[in-house]
Enzyme design. Structure first.
Site, short mmCIF file in Angstrom:
data_model
loop_
_atom_site.label_atom_id
_atom_site.label_comp_id
_atom_site.label_asym_id
_atom_site.label_seq_id
_atom_site.Cartn_x
_atom_site.Cartn_y
_atom_site.Cartn_z
N GLU A 281 48.85 40.89 49.21
CA GLU A 281 47.87 41.54 50.07
C GLU A 281 48.17 41.31 51.55
O GLU A 281 48.04 42.21 52.37
CB GLU A 281 46.46 41.03 49.76
CG GLU A 281 45.88 41.55 48.45
CD GLU A 281 46.10 40.58 47.32
OE1 GLU A 281 45.31 40.59 46.36
OE2 GLU A 281 47.08 39.80 47.37
N GLU B 153 39.54 40.20 36.27
CA GLU B 153 38.63 40.76 37.28
C GLU B 153 38.20 42.19 36.94
O GLU B 153 38.37 43.12 37.72
CB GLU B 153 39.29 40.70 38.67
CG GLU B 153 39.55 39.27 39.13
CD GLU B 153 40.21 39.17 40.49
OE1 GLU B 153 40.02 38.15 41.17
OE2 GLU B 153 40.93 40.11 40.88
N ASP C 82 48.09 48.46 40.39
CA ASP C 82 46.83 47.86 40.83
C ASP C 82 46.00 48.93 41.50
O ASP C 82 46.39 50.10 41.55
CB ASP C 82 47.10 46.68 41.77
CG ASP C 82 46.09 45.54 41.58
OD1 ASP C 82 44.89 45.79 41.82
OD2 ASP C 82 46.49 44.44 41.20
N TRP D 44 51.23 37.06 45.34
CA TRP D 44 50.37 38.23 45.57
C TRP D 44 50.54 38.66 47.01
O TRP D 44 50.53 37.84 47.93
CB TRP D 44 48.91 37.88 45.27
CG TRP D 44 48.69 37.42 43.87
CD1 TRP D 44 48.46 36.14 43.43
CD2 TRP D 44 48.70 38.23 42.69
NE1 TRP D 44 48.31 36.12 42.07
CE2 TRP D 44 48.46 37.39 41.58
CE3 TRP D 44 48.88 39.60 42.48
CZ2 TRP D 44 48.40 37.86 40.28
CZ3 TRP D 44 48.81 40.08 41.17
CH2 TRP D 44 48.57 39.22 40.09
N HIS E 58 41.41 46.75 37.95
CA HIS E 58 42.53 46.93 38.88
C HIS E 58 43.24 48.26 38.62
O HIS E 58 44.47 48.33 38.58
CB HIS E 58 43.51 45.77 38.78
CG HIS E 58 42.98 44.49 39.36
ND1 HIS E 58 42.84 44.29 40.72
CD2 HIS E 58 42.58 43.34 38.76
CE1 HIS E 58 42.36 43.07 40.93
NE2 HIS E 58 42.17 42.48 39.77
#
Length: 543
Positions: free
Chosen positions: A460, A317, A179, A458, A250
């Site tokens: 983050e 994205e 990513d 995910w 990404h």
């Protein structure tokens, strides 16, 4: 003694006609038919040490033995567990995987002590109630996405999560390896991907609007031998590892390592570093032959490491701003007659779809890859709700349902102020339990394209394994039941019964050392006051 009715996920059918018990003692032997070796090894390596039972080899007809066998009349993952006093415990599977899932049920029947690594009651006697359990999964794809790009999880943590998946009869690890914030897999022909791309200088704490930073480098990567170990460990547990190499968005970590991969005619890619915050990054791969050859080399090494039929290429994205102003990108659109930037991404994805197909593999990507058209044989991970999955199934493409509104486990579990780093939608344990992977809009023929479902972790805002555990559990147990068991329609599901069974399952998770979210809310050390999440305002969160 544990009850059959405490099993998670719930089995298809149970017949317990008598209150008799099959004992398991130091004298219990284990007989395994050819083709059941993965379960034989697992029982001796995991279950035996937990209970202090040697499970020595013995004859097929030994009294009160554990026997493993195959019956090809059953489905590949289907099993039948029969416990008969005087005869022992027999696990029959349609394939090696079915036998293994039967062994996971056996473990639950033996109590939480069976989930430890060493006996807590040396010399204790264990028993299985006299019964017959018949069981089979609803879906063939029962997946968990593990994002190791945003926060790296060392190899032992990945192996632990494979064990947790196996305990819940999940069978696909979607391994998100690359990513903007990090590249996590060694590629020998492109060493800077890990020399440069696997480390970032600092990390945003909380939502991207948070003013907080962790001002120390973060990163790591898996060597190719690490990957081989992970894949082999998963295979022993009948789990397929599906790698994800994200293109064309990404990709800032890759561009930071090799600036020529970016849109050099519109941005100084030599100034880019591995990204240290969250959100949608504007820096995407250039649609050039140089980029295609580079990633073909990456995928060549990936295919050598991962035998999975599917290879995930991301595709989500991907901002088109740089392509709109890039002379190189615009020239490629004209050269190929693609019409626009969506067509350019479809061409990019289609190139790797054909490349993978020529090598006997299948491309899978996020539902954005539908935009501009999708090559025959490609499959879709539907994350932006159900719409992408419905469109893909109607177009004849296979689908894995993982809509963010239902099964993104990074999303908060409660609306209360104590929830750590509250991002995304509120999705409670009951919400996940009522998730339905097959949209009612699909016809029976279209519904056959739904391969299964997947929960996504995910990372983050998951800075360490304890935070991953907190977000995953207990909701992953609810998801596992949705993916395995043949449940009624969402509104008709007996959540009260699931909660009751979870009281026993929490003891198993305790024995495994899982830092789950308690039903009463986060413990004091699980809270993170002052770290900003996304306000509960109904707006969709960023992936």
């Amino acid at each position: 003694m544990p009850s059959t009715t405490d099993l998670v996920p719930a089995p298809r059918a149970v017949d317990a006609p008598a209150r008799r018990v099959v004992p398991l003692t130091a004298d219990t032997t284990l007989w395994a038919a050819p083709g059941t070796g993965t379960t034989e090894r697992w029982l001796r390596a995991v279950l035996g040490p937990a209970l202090g039972l040697p499970l020595r080899p013995g004859p097929e007809d030994a009294r009160d033995a554990v026997r493993l066998r195959l019956d090809r009349a059953l489905g590949p993952e289907e099993y039948r567990l029969r416990a008969v006093a005087g005869r022992g415990v027999e696990i029959v599977g349609g394939g090696a995987a079915g036998v293994f899932w039967g062994a996971q049920t056996l473990r639950q029947l033996l109590g939480p002590e069976a989930f430890r690594r060493a006996p807590v009651r040396p010399g204790a006697r264990y028993g299985i109630p006299h019964q017959v359990i018949e069981d089979a999964p609803r879906f063939g794809w029962r997946g968990l996405l593990l994002d190791v790009a945003r926060h790296f999880m060392p190899k032992d943590g990945v192996l632990r999560y494979l064990d947790l998946m196996a305990a819940h009869k999940l069978n696909v690890l979607h391994f998100h390896l690359t990513d903007d914030q990090g590249w996590r897999i060694e590629i020998k022909r492109h060493p800077r991907l890990t020399e440069v791309g696997s480390w970032r200088a600092r990390t945003k704490i909380g939502h991207r609007a948070s003013p907080l930073w962790e001002d120390k480098p973060h990163g790591g990567y898996y060597t190719q031998d690490d990957i081989r170990e992970i894949v082999a460990y998963a295979a022993e547990r009948h789990i397929t590892v599906v790698p994800e190499i994200d293109v064309p968005g990404h990709s800032q970590a890759a561009i930071a390592a090799y600036p020529e991969l970016g849109n050099t005619d519109v941005v100084d890619t030599t100034a880019l570093t591995v990204w240290d915050t969250w959100g949608i990054n504007p820096n995407v791969l250039a649609p050039t032959d140089t980029t295609l050859r580079f990633y073909e080399g990456v995928f060549e090494e990936v295919l050598e490491l991962f035998p999975s039929r599917f290879v995930h290429v991301g595709g989500d994205e991907c901002p088109k701003d740089q392509w709109r102003i890039s002379p190189t990108a615009q020239a490629r659109i004209r050269e190929l007659g693609l019409g626009d930037e969506d067509g350019l991404q479809a061409w990019f994805t289609g190139h790797f779809g054909r490349w993978l197909a020529a090598r006997g593999r299948r491309l899978i990507g996020w539902d954005e890859i539908l935009e501009g058209g999708l090559a025959e044989g490609a499959a879709v991970s539907s994350w932006r709700g159900y719409a992408g999955g419905i469109a893909a199934a109607r177009a004849g493409h296979d689908v894995v349902m993982c809509p963010e509104q239902q099964v993104y486990l990074d999303h908060r579990q409660d609306a209360g102020p104590d929830e750590p780093v509250p991002i995304g939608y509120v999705r409670t344990l009951e919400d996940v339990y009522r998730f339905e992977p097959v949209p009612p809009q699909l016809t029976p023929e279209e519904a056959r394209h739904v391969l299964g479902a997947q929960a996504n972790l995910w990372t983050e805002v998951m800075e360490d394994p304890a935070r991953v555990d907190y977000q995953a559990f207990p909701r992953l147990a609810a998801f596992a039941e949705v993916a395995w068991s043949d449940l009624p329609a969402p509104a008709e599901r007996d959540f009260a019964d699931f909660e009751r069974r979870m009281t026993a399952h929490y003891r198993r998770l305790d024995a495994l050392g899982v830092a789950y979210r308690p039903p009463t809310g986060p413990l004091p050390w699980q809270k993170r006051p002052g770290v900003l999440g996304r306000p509960i305002d109904g707006t969709p969160p960023d992936r």
